[in-house]
Structure formats: C-alpha cells, structure tokens
Design an enzyme around this catalytic site. Structure first.
Site, PDB file in Angstrom:
ATOM      1  N   LYS A  21      22.636  33.752 -33.419  1.00  0.00           N
ATOM      2  CA  LYS A  21      21.611  33.976 -32.628  1.00  0.00           C
ATOM      3  C   LYS A  21      22.025  34.537 -31.187  1.00  0.00           C
ATOM      4  CE  LYS A  21      18.922  30.220 -31.141  1.00  0.00           C
ATOM      5  NZ  LYS A  21      18.891  30.014 -29.807  1.00  0.00           N
ATOM      6  N   SER A  22      22.980  33.831 -30.784  1.00  0.00           N
ATOM      7  CA  SER A  22      23.589  34.332 -29.290  1.00  0.00           C
ATOM      8  C   SER A  22      24.021  35.824 -28.977  1.00  0.00           C
ATOM      9  CB  SER A  22      24.526  33.208 -28.868  1.00  0.00           C
ATOM     10  OG  SER A  22      24.071  32.097 -28.661  1.00  0.00           O
ATOM     11  N   ARG A 123      11.294  23.881 -19.406  1.00  0.00           N
ATOM     12  CA  ARG A 123      12.650  23.857 -19.164  1.00  0.00           C
ATOM     13  C   ARG A 123      13.189  24.241 -17.786  1.00  0.00           C
ATOM     14  NH1 ARG A 123      15.153  26.242 -24.472  1.00  0.00           N
ATOM     15  NH2 ARG A 123      17.045  25.343 -23.593  1.00  0.00           N
ATOM     16  N   ASP A 314      24.911  23.099 -29.621  1.00  0.00           N
ATOM     17  CA  ASP A 314      23.898  22.966 -30.688  1.00  0.00           C
ATOM     18  C   ASP A 314      23.823  22.159 -31.981  1.00  0.00           C
ATOM     19  OD1 ASP A 314      22.396  24.512 -28.626  1.00  0.00           O
ATOM     20  OD2 ASP A 314      23.031  26.364 -29.468  1.00  0.00           O
TER      21      ASP A 314
HETATM   22  C1  S3P Z   1      22.932  29.907 -25.559  1.00  0.00           C
HETATM   23  C2  S3P Z   1      23.416  28.987 -24.714  1.00  0.00           C
HETATM   24  C3  S3P Z   1      23.188  27.410 -24.820  1.00  0.00           C
HETATM   25  C4  S3P Z   1      22.768  27.039 -26.313  1.00  0.00           C
HETATM   26  C5  S3P Z   1      21.709  28.070 -26.699  1.00  0.00           C
HETATM   27  C6  S3P Z   1      22.126  29.369 -26.795  1.00  0.00           C
HETATM   28  C7  S3P Z   1      23.282  31.407 -25.372  1.00  0.00           C
HETATM   29  O1  S3P Z   1      22.509  26.820 -23.994  1.00  0.00           O
HETATM   30  O2  S3P Z   1      22.390  25.846 -26.135  1.00  0.00           O
HETATM   31  O3  S3P Z   1      21.192  27.609 -27.973  1.00  0.00           O
HETATM   32  O4  S3P Z   1      22.971  32.113 -26.237  1.00  0.00           O
HETATM   33  O5  S3P Z   1      23.683  31.502 -24.281  1.00  0.00           O
HETATM   34  P1  S3P Z   1      22.879  26.543 -22.383  1.00  0.00           P
HETATM   35  O6  S3P Z   1      23.242  28.027 -21.879  1.00  0.00           O
HETATM   36  O7  S3P Z   1      21.655  25.925 -21.764  1.00  0.00           O
HETATM   37  O8  S3P Z   1      23.932  25.591 -22.417  1.00  0.00           O
END
Ligand code: S3P
Length: 429
Positions: A21-22, A123, A314
């Site tokens: 996903k990221s 959020r 996560d």
């Molecule tokens: C993500 C960063 C994380 C993660 C999220 C995806 C990203 O969040 O929990 O599911 O893709 O940069 P945070 O940056 O709030 O820690």
C-alpha cells in the site's frame, strides 16, 4: 453482519498477497510529478490507493490502467504541471493520501481542498500542518482546527527547514520531503525513530539527490524527477495475517510468496523469531522481496517497545492476537500512535479480543496480554478499520465451536479487497 470462517482445518498452502500500500501510493504521486511516463507493476487496487489515483487525475494527471497487465500508466506532468481542481479532493479513508498530498499541494500555485471520510476527519493533521507552515505554507484545518478538511492556499515560495520530528511518522516525513522538493534551499528532516523509508528510496529511484545519514535526511529543492518503471512487491502488512495464521493454527504450513522485505517494515519477522515461531525467509533475486514460510509453533511471550514500534506499527493488531496464544504475558509499549489510526486500535483490539475470550488490558501506549486463551464464539466489530477486521477473521479461525459474526467486514477493501476470498480458498470447504 458477516459470518466469519471458524475452526480452520489443518492445511499446507502457498499464496501471494496484493501489492504494498505505501509503495503504491508513492508510485502514483511521484509518477505524477515526474517528467515523462511511469509504469507501476503490482499496484494495490485497494480503496486507499484508488483514492490517490483519483485525486491525481483531478489534478490533471492522465492515469490509465492496462487491462491486460493491470499496470498503472502515469503520464507525469512535472512538479509545476499539475492543475487546480474545481472539485474537492476526496482522500476517502486514507491518511497517507491526505498527509502526503498536503506536502505536495503546499507548494503548488493553486488552491486545493482535501476532504476525507468520517474516520479521516478525526485524525490529527497538526503533525503535517506545523512543519509545512514553518516552510511558509498556507494551510488550514476545518474552521481553524487541526482536523480535516484541509484548505491549502498558494504562497509565493516555500523555504527549506531543519525539522526534528516529534513523532515517528513516515507520512509526516514524506509530506515534508514533497514540500522540500518545491522549496528554496536544503531541507533536513531528523526522525525520532526510523520510519518506513519508501519515499526516500523512490525519490532516489526517480533521480533525486537525497542524502540519508541515520535519522537525518537531506534534500535540496528544485530537482527534477524522471519517469520510471516500478515493481511493487507484496505488502508485508497484508502478509502478516497469514504469517500469524500459519503459526497459530495446528498442523499448518503457509508459504507467502513475493513479500516486500524492507528493513524499515520487517519488525514483525523479528517478533516472530523472539516468540519462537518457525519461520523461513527465502530472499528473491530481485533484492526487494522474499518467500516466507511459517509453520505451527508454540509461541512464547515477548516485549515489544521503542524503535521497533515504527517498524511494525500496522502489524500490532495481529501481533496482539499472536500474544493471546503465547505462553506468558506479552507487553507492548510506546505504541500510543495506535490511538490515532483508522480507529483507536488500542481500545478496538482489547475490546474485540476480550469479547472472544482473550485477556488483553489496554494501557496508555499499548497492551498487556496474557497468553494461553482459548478463543470462543462472539459477535465482534471492525469499527470500519481494515486491520481490525482482518485480525478478527484470523482470530475466528482459532474458534473451535459456534459462530463469529463481524460487523462491517467490507472495510478490508481499503488495503486487501481479496482478503476473504483468500481465506476461503485456503480454509474453506
Ligand atoms: C504509512 C505510514 C504509517 C502507517 C500507514 C502508512 C505510509 O503511518 O501506519 O498505514 O504509507 O507512510 P504514520 O506515518 O502515521 O506512522
């Protein structure tokens, strides 16, 4: 209510999980601001990443999907080629879309408004607004608050900053780096603890000169990105549900193929080893992924804290389930960030696992989990949070008798639309 699969039979099975996903979000964003075409292979077609595609299309970027290969093809517009949208930019449930794009849009010559769903509207956005405002951005939350929707007005110029991050967050780091690309001078971001580094790695792939020294990241503004072909490996955060299932269910062996292996994301593998889980990692020749095999194991309790937390943030809901089945008391600390995810995951995990008969105590920044629980039938809820929903399905597989019903199961579409089909294919009749 959806009746979940329970009382899983023993299996030996291979599977693959959808794209990361990221990485998928970042491929679309960087492809959009690059010069020339980018192609993304293995893209995650989950609701969050589709939201990013839709927003970039609204900003004038032609993005198509090859119907044969499922590749995403992006005709990059360059950093100054995006266009204002007359519509609100809908980030849906996706914090990554909203936070990363706030950094990108802060430096653009037009006004933008980013909106989200009911969960995203709760959020915290101050964490991105504050550094961006220090760079000269004009960004406001809803009615002067620090919550979405966000309104971003154009400014004359952004200036580089040196920023020590008060939270470990890849989204905040990435927002600053996207703004830094458009700022005068060298920006330096100093992380509190190293968080996922996909933005840094992908910026370098797109030809940006970015320096990383431990927790310090330096980037000069005014650089050009060049279109690339990106291979997205399987998402370790999605694989985590099957890693846990393979370890917890009796007489089971699961092999998960092509899982992205990045040091900033692989904390769960260290936890599995610390808990005594049977785990084999076979790296692939591509240097970015591995085939991971797990087998039924007698797990023992562990302590998870400190700099390990951002490397498995996560995965903590599914790790909590593993802890309910381990011998001894597991402590998870320093994870207050879980309270501001898609839902308050500290409370959601404790309440729902306890409904199933586990002994989980929520603390200010994690849980204390007594192992050895026999899970039993219950009606449970996901709170609309994909990671809670998937964890509860894996928990249900351990329930020997009776039913487990899940309220709001469709939330898995956020990151893993085929999740229930895959569960059915492995354990269904
Ligand atoms: C993500 C960063 C994380 C993660 C999220 C995806 C990203 O969040 O929990 O599911 O893709 O940069 P945070 O940056 O709030 O820690």
């Amino acid at each position: 209510m959806t009746e979940l699969l329970t009382n899983a039979p023993s299996v030996q099975h291979s599977l693959s999980v959808p794209g990361d996903k990221s990485i998928s979000h970042r491929a679309v964003i960087l492809g959009s601001i690059a010069e020339g075409q980018s192609r993304v292979k293995g893209f995650l077609f989950g609701e969050d990443c589709i939201a990013t595609i839709n927003v970039m299309r609204q900003l004038g970027v032609p993005i198509t999907i090859d119907s044969e290969t499922n590749e995403v093809i992006i005709e990059g517009r360059g950093l100054t080629g995006l266009q204002a949208s007359t519509q609100l930019l809908d980030c849906g449930n996706s914090g990554t879309t909203m936070r990363l794009l706030s950094g990108l849009l802060a430096g653009q010559a037009f006004k933008s408004q980013l909106i989200g769903d009911a969960s995203l509207n709760k959020r915290p956005m101050a964490r991105v607004m504050n550094p961006l405002i220090s760079m000269g951005a004009n960004i406001e939350g809803y009615q002067g608050s620090e919550l979405p929707p966000l309104t971003i007005q154009p400014v004359e110029a952004l200036t580089a900053i040196r920023y020590e991050m008060p939270v470990a967050s890849a989204q905040v780091k990435s927002a600053i780096l996207l703004a830094a690309l458009q700022a005068d001078g060298e920006t330096e971001v100093i992380e509190q603890a190293v968080s996922r580094n996909h933005t840094e790695e992908m910026l370098q792939l797109f030809g940006v000169d970015l320096k990383v020294e431990g927790k310090h990241i330096k980037l000069n503004g005014g650089q050009t990105l060049k279109g690339q072909t990106i291979e997205v490996p399987g998402d370790i955060s999605s694989a985590a549900y099957f890693l846990a299932a393979g370890l917890l269910l009796a007489d089971t062996e699961l092999k998960i193929e092509n899982v992205g292996l990045n040091e900033t994301r692989s904390g769960i593998l260290e936890v599995i080893q610390a808990m005594g889980g049977q785990l084999e990692v076979q790296p692939r020749a591509n240097g970015i992924s591995a085939d991971i095999t797990v087998r039924s194991s007698r797990l023992k309790a562990t302590v998870i804290e400190g700099e390990l937390i951002p490397r498995l943030i996560d995965e903590l809901p599914i790790i909590a389930l593993m802890a309910t089945q381990a011998e001894g008391v597991t402590l998870i600390k320093d994870a207050a960030e879980l309270k501001v995810k898609e839902t308050d995951r500290v409370v959601a995990v404790a309440d729902q696992l306890n409904a199933l008969g586990a002994e989980v105590t929520a603390t200010a920044d994690g849980w204390e989990i007594k192992g050895g629980s026999q899970l039993r039938e219950a009606a449970v809820k996901s709170y609309g949070d994909h990671r809670i929903g998937m964890m509860l399905q894996i928990a249900a597989l351990l329930v020997k008798a009776g039913r487990v019903d899940l309220e709001d199961a469709t939330c898995v579409n956020i990151s893993y639309p085929e999740f229930f089909e895959t569960v059915q294919a492995i354990w269904g009749a």
